[in-house]
Design a protein around this motif. Structure first.
Motif, PDB file in Angstrom:
ATOM      1  N   ARG A  97       0.814  -1.164  -0.051  1.00 56.06           N
ATOM      2  CA  ARG A  97      -0.104  -0.090  -0.094  1.00 56.06           C
ATOM      3  C   ARG A  97       1.024   1.268  -0.042  1.00 56.06           C
ATOM      4  NH1 ARG A  97      -4.344  -0.561   4.758  1.00 56.06           N
ATOM      5  NH2 ARG A  97      -2.653  -1.288   5.883  1.00 56.06           N
ATOM      6  N   ASP A 127      -4.147   0.826  -2.933  1.00 57.64           N
ATOM      7  CA  ASP A 127      -3.912  -0.551  -2.585  1.00 57.64           C
ATOM      8  C   ASP A 127      -3.810  -1.258  -3.786  1.00 57.64           C
ATOM      9  OD1 ASP A 127      -3.774  -3.069  -1.603  1.00 57.64           O
ATOM     10  OD2 ASP A 127      -5.735  -2.838  -0.347  1.00 57.64           O
ATOM     11  N   LEU A 157      -8.516   5.994  -0.912  1.00 55.60           N
ATOM     12  CA  LEU A 157      -8.755   7.077  -0.201  1.00 55.60           C
ATOM     13  C   LEU A 157      -8.248   8.335  -0.713  1.00 55.60           C
ATOM     14  CD1 LEU A 157      -8.686   7.566   3.707  1.00 55.60           C
ATOM     15  CD2 LEU A 157      -7.282   9.015   2.193  1.00 55.60           C
ATOM     16  N   GLU A 188      -0.506   2.188  12.311  1.00 48.47           N
ATOM     17  CA  GLU A 188      -0.786   2.161  10.922  1.00 48.47           C
ATOM     18  C   GLU A 188      -1.755   3.258  10.308  1.00 48.47           C
ATOM     19  OE1 GLU A 188      -3.565  -1.434   8.818  1.00 48.47           O
ATOM     20  OE2 GLU A 188      -3.434  -1.195  11.015  1.00 48.47           O
ATOM     21  N   LEU A 189      -1.436   3.645   9.041  1.00 49.13           N
ATOM     22  CA  LEU A 189      -2.237   4.551   8.360  1.00 49.13           C
ATOM     23  C   LEU A 189      -2.023   5.795   9.005  1.00 49.13           C
ATOM     24  CD1 LEU A 189      -5.329   2.475   7.308  1.00 49.13           C
ATOM     25  CD2 LEU A 189      -3.431   2.918   6.035  1.00 49.13           C
ATOM     26  N   GLN A 190      -0.964   6.464   9.481  1.00 51.66           N
ATOM     27  CA  GLN A 190      -0.755   7.730   9.763  1.00 51.66           C
ATOM     28  C   GLN A 190       0.596   8.224   9.068  1.00 51.66           C
ATOM     29  OE1 GLN A 190      -0.724   8.610  13.870  1.00 51.66           O
ATOM     30  NE2 GLN A 190      -2.870   8.425  14.166  1.00 51.66           N
ATOM     31  N   ASP A 214      -4.589  10.851   9.684  1.00 55.10           N
ATOM     32  CA  ASP A 214      -4.989   9.731   9.872  1.00 55.10           C
ATOM     33  C   ASP A 214      -5.753   9.269   8.676  1.00 55.10           C
ATOM     34  OD1 ASP A 214      -6.241   7.340  10.807  1.00 55.10           O
ATOM     35  OD2 ASP A 214      -6.040   8.034  12.684  1.00 55.10           O
ATOM     36  N   LEU A 215      -5.221   8.359   7.840  1.00 52.92           N
ATOM     37  CA  LEU A 215      -5.834   8.059   6.599  1.00 52.92           C
ATOM     38  C   LEU A 215      -6.991   7.108   6.845  1.00 52.92           C
ATOM     39  CD1 LEU A 215      -2.692   7.201   4.382  1.00 52.92           C
ATOM     40  CD2 LEU A 215      -3.982   9.508   4.836  1.00 52.92           C
ATOM     41  N   ARG A 216      -7.090   6.513   7.890  1.00 53.51           N
ATOM     42  CA  ARG A 216      -8.370   5.525   8.373  1.00 53.51           C
ATOM     43  C   ARG A 216      -9.368   6.365   8.410  1.00 53.51           C
ATOM     44  NH1 ARG A 216      -8.307   0.608  10.102  1.00 53.51           N
ATOM     45  NH2 ARG A 216      -6.057   0.499  10.746  1.00 53.51           N
ATOM     46  N   LYS A 217      -9.173   7.579   9.349  1.00 53.53           N
ATOM     47  CA  LYS A 217     -10.140   8.396   9.432  1.00 53.53           C
ATOM     48  C   LYS A 217     -10.402   9.443   8.469  1.00 53.53           C
ATOM     49  CE  LYS A 217      -9.795   7.892  14.465  1.00 53.53           C
ATOM     50  NZ  LYS A 217      -9.596   8.464  15.740  1.00 53.53           N
TER      51      LYS A 217
END
Length: 375
Positions: free
Chosen positions: A188, A202, A212, A231-233, A247-250
């Motif tokens: 990723r 991805d 995203l 993860e994902l920051q 924060d890529l998750r949020k």
């Protein structure tokens, strides 16, 4: 070199000077001769020659690579010439062999007296190497979409990103990948663009468009680094001097870091210590605590800076500063000690000007009375 102290941060300047910083001692030095300073020798990229971190490789605008021995603190005489139609943009190492990327999109892998050449597309801006699979690299640029390559198995791209959908006016969205970084072993990858977007791709998913797509402020992204252990920051910076933790998750910004007075050119998160090191056109190297947002250090290095390189070894003094910041016990003295003497020079310059005093002319009571009568 007379210095007896070692360095844990290195910076490459547009004058061609390699600079070393010891954050614990709060000192810095030029590591090569100022007499050789030329715009044509501008340092554009840095990397370690081996995992031992005993030699630094610096790629210069004149398409040469010089090596500086960190143990002996001397610049080695040999220069690795890598001719190409464009100027060098980035260098990396794979199994003790060089990988070089040039502005015209040519990527070369120099191995076993042979050269593997990839045509990644014109106007190369972004280059990233996977820390898990060193043979997997990513490229991208202006009107040059993100591509993934395997340097060993094939010289063809293994993934090519698809542009996002047309905008609300049904117009094509321009492509300009300025930064890229691998997130994990799944390949990723996160990118920053010249149109202030941050995108996550991805390659293992069925879609080639970003999974995203978010925006960061309003200026081109020129610095990007993945936060280790989270993860994902990612930490991103732009040409306006904004640096934030996303924060890529949020899909939102978590923290915004302050203290910049110019555009950011490079950002590196330390792999073990909770610190972010950045540099830019304001001629400063900045050190922030990623958890407390504390502006721990700033070093004025007298030249515009293009890139930074971090040692895995970090100063115990700075570690203690970070620990106290986490507990909320960072004192004003701790942060004030790190302000470079250049700020004192600025204060002296401003202090030399005469103070122009202004006076407020008050209306007499008689004039005010006449004014009221007229109304």
């Amino acid at each position: 070199m007379a210095a007896t102290w070692m360095y844990n941060v290195f910076a490459g300047a547009e004058t061609g000077i390699l600079k070393g910083i010891n954050t614990g001692e709060k000192k810095w030095e030029n590591l090569n001769s100022i007499a050789d300073a030329k715009k044509s020798k501008e340092i554009l990229t840095l990397c370690w020659e081996t995992d031992r971190e005993n030699k630094i490789c610096a790629g210069r605008r004149d398409n040469t690579i010089i090596t500086w021995c960190a143990e002996k603190q001397i610049q080695e005489e040999g220069e690795f010439q890598c001719e190409s139609g464009g100027h060098i943009k980035t260098i990396a190492k794979l199994n003790n062999h060089y990988i070089t990327g040039f502005s015209n999109g040519v990527v070369k892998f120099w191995h076993d007296d042979a050269v593997t050449t990839l045509e990644s597309g014109e106007n190369l801006y972004a280059f990233a190497q996977s820390s898990v699979e060193g043979n997997i690299i990513a490229t991208g640029g202006k009107e040059n979409p993100l591509k993934l390559w395997d340097l060993i198995k094939t010289n063809q791209e293994i993934f090519t990103a698809k542009n996002v959908r047309n905008d609300w006016l049904n117009l094509r969205v321009p492509v300009w990948v300025t930064r890229a970084a691998f997130l994990d072993a799944r390949r990723r990858i996160v990118t920053g663009t010249g149109y202030h977007q941050v995108r996550l791709y991805d390659p293992l998913s069925p879609m080639r468009r970003p999974v995203l797509d978010m925006t960061f402020r309003e200026h081109p992204v020129t610095g990007l680094s993945v936060r280790p252990g989270m993860e994902l920051q990612v930490v991103v910076g732009n040409t306006h001097g904004d640096m934030g933790l996303l924060d890529l998750r949020k899909g939102k910004m978590v923290n915004l870091f302050k203290g910049f007075s110019g555009g950011i050119t490079d950002i590196q998160c330390h792999p073990t210590a909770p610190f972010i090191v950045s540099c830019g056109v304001d001629r400063y190297v900045h050190v922030h605590n990623i958890e407390s947002r504390e502006h721990v250090h700033k070093f004025y290095l007298k030249s515009r800076l293009n890139c930074v390189l971090l040692s895995n070894v970090w100063s115990d003094d700075l570690q203690r500063s970070g620990a106290s910041a986490e507990s909320g016990k960072v004192t004003q003295r701790d942060s004030m000690e790190n302000i470079d003497s250049m700020e004192d020079i600025d204060s002296d310059i401003w202090g030399s000007f005469d103070v122009v005093k202004t006076q407020t002319v008050k209306k007499s009571a008689k004039k005010r009375k006449l004014k009221m009568e007229v109304k």
